[in-house]
Design a protein around this motif. Sequence first.
Motif, PDB file in Angstrom:
ATOM      1  N   UNK A 180      53.519  50.181  44.628  1.00 30.73           N
ATOM      2  CA  UNK A 180      53.270  50.974  43.426  1.00 30.73           C
ATOM      3  C   UNK A 180      51.786  51.062  43.090  1.00 30.73           C
ATOM      4  N   UNK A 181      50.923  50.625  44.012  1.00 26.62           N
ATOM      5  CA  UNK A 181      49.495  50.857  43.846  1.00 26.62           C
ATOM      6  C   UNK A 181      48.640  49.681  43.436  1.00 26.62           C
ATOM      7  N   UNK A 182      49.170  48.459  43.406  1.00 27.84           N
ATOM      8  CA  UNK A 182      48.339  47.305  43.064  1.00 27.84           C
ATOM      9  C   UNK A 182      47.223  47.157  44.092  1.00 27.84           C
ATOM     10  N   UNK A 183      46.034  46.907  43.621  1.00 30.45           N
ATOM     11  CA  UNK A 183      44.881  46.676  44.495  1.00 30.45           C
ATOM     12  C   UNK A 183      44.195  45.397  44.050  1.00 30.45           C
ATOM     13  N   UNK A 184      43.303  44.879  44.880  1.00 27.94           N
ATOM     14  CA  UNK A 184      42.543  43.701  44.482  1.00 27.94           C
ATOM     15  C   UNK A 184      41.052  44.016  44.344  1.00 27.94           C
ATOM     16  N   UNK A 185      40.708  45.289  44.378  1.00 25.76           N
ATOM     17  CA  UNK A 185      39.298  45.647  44.285  1.00 25.76           C
ATOM     18  C   UNK A 185      38.850  45.968  42.868  1.00 25.76           C
ATOM     19  N   UNK A 186      39.760  45.949  41.912  1.00 22.05           N
ATOM     20  CA  UNK A 186      39.374  46.238  40.536  1.00 22.05           C
ATOM     21  C   UNK A 186      40.411  45.694  39.572  1.00 22.05           C
ATOM     22  N   UNK A 187      40.052  45.603  38.334  1.00 19.84           N
ATOM     23  CA  UNK A 187      40.993  45.222  37.295  1.00 19.84           C
ATOM     24  C   UNK A 187      41.525  43.818  37.406  1.00 19.84           C
ATOM     25  N   UNK A 188      42.671  43.611  36.802  1.00 18.38           N
ATOM     26  CA  UNK A 188      43.255  42.278  36.667  1.00 18.38           C
ATOM     27  C   UNK A 188      43.710  41.680  37.992  1.00 18.38           C
ATOM     28  N   UNK A 189      43.978  42.502  38.993  1.00 20.78           N
ATOM     29  CA  UNK A 189      44.462  41.984  40.272  1.00 20.78           C
ATOM     30  C   UNK A 189      43.356  41.466  41.181  1.00 20.78           C
ATOM     31  N   UNK A 190      42.125  41.525  40.700  1.00 17.33           N
ATOM     32  CA  UNK A 190      40.974  41.192  41.515  1.00 17.33           C
ATOM     33  C   UNK A 190      41.077  39.802  42.168  1.00 17.33           C
ATOM     34  N   UNK A 191      41.696  38.854  41.507  1.00 17.02           N
ATOM     35  CA  UNK A 191      41.715  37.492  42.023  1.00 17.02           C
ATOM     36  C   UNK A 191      42.952  37.098  42.800  1.00 17.02           C
ATOM     37  N   UNK A 192      43.868  38.020  43.061  1.00 19.69           N
ATOM     38  CA  UNK A 192      45.126  37.662  43.717  1.00 19.69           C
ATOM     39  C   UNK A 192      44.906  37.028  45.087  1.00 19.69           C
ATOM     40  N   UNK A 193      43.999  37.580  45.878  1.00 21.96           N
ATOM     41  CA  UNK A 193      43.746  37.025  47.203  1.00 21.96           C
ATOM     42  C   UNK A 193      43.152  35.631  47.106  1.00 21.96           C
ATOM     43  N   UNK A 194      42.203  35.438  46.209  1.00 24.41           N
ATOM     44  CA  UNK A 194      41.587  34.121  46.039  1.00 24.41           C
ATOM     45  C   UNK A 194      42.617  33.111  45.559  1.00 24.41           C
TER      46      UNK A 194
ATOM     47  N   UNK B 165      46.340  45.566  51.277  1.00 26.79           N
ATOM     48  CA  UNK B 165      45.602  45.880  50.062  1.00 26.79           C
ATOM     49  C   UNK B 165      44.120  46.074  50.370  1.00 26.79           C
ATOM     50  N   UNK B 166      43.549  47.143  49.798  1.00 26.48           N
ATOM     51  CA  UNK B 166      42.111  47.363  49.994  1.00 26.48           C
ATOM     52  C   UNK B 166      41.332  46.462  49.043  1.00 26.48           C
TER      53      UNK B 166
END
Length: 85
Positions: free
Chosen positions: A28-42, A60-61
């Motif tokens: 549905x478009x979650x990314x980790x390059x901006x906004x609140x999802x930025x830290x998911x990978x970390x 994810x980009x």
Amino acid sequence: GGRTVLVSPLEWAVANGSRKSALMLIGFGATVDQGADRGALCLADALGSAAMASLLRTYVRGTEKRCPRLERTNAPLLAFLEPSR
């Protein structure tokens, strides 16, 4: 304990190790390059979840950023969210 901590849906999926939820959110478009999802990978890295980190890197980009080094703790999610404490 006893306090409210706000996290994004993707960060929550990562914290719970829910691959299906993470894939749905990515779909549905979650990314980790901006906004609140930025830290998911970390967060996935901090939790030692190689499978989740690999999933995020694959689909994810914005996953090329460096993660901050966190202190060892019994609560990786809180350490990730409050690295300055």
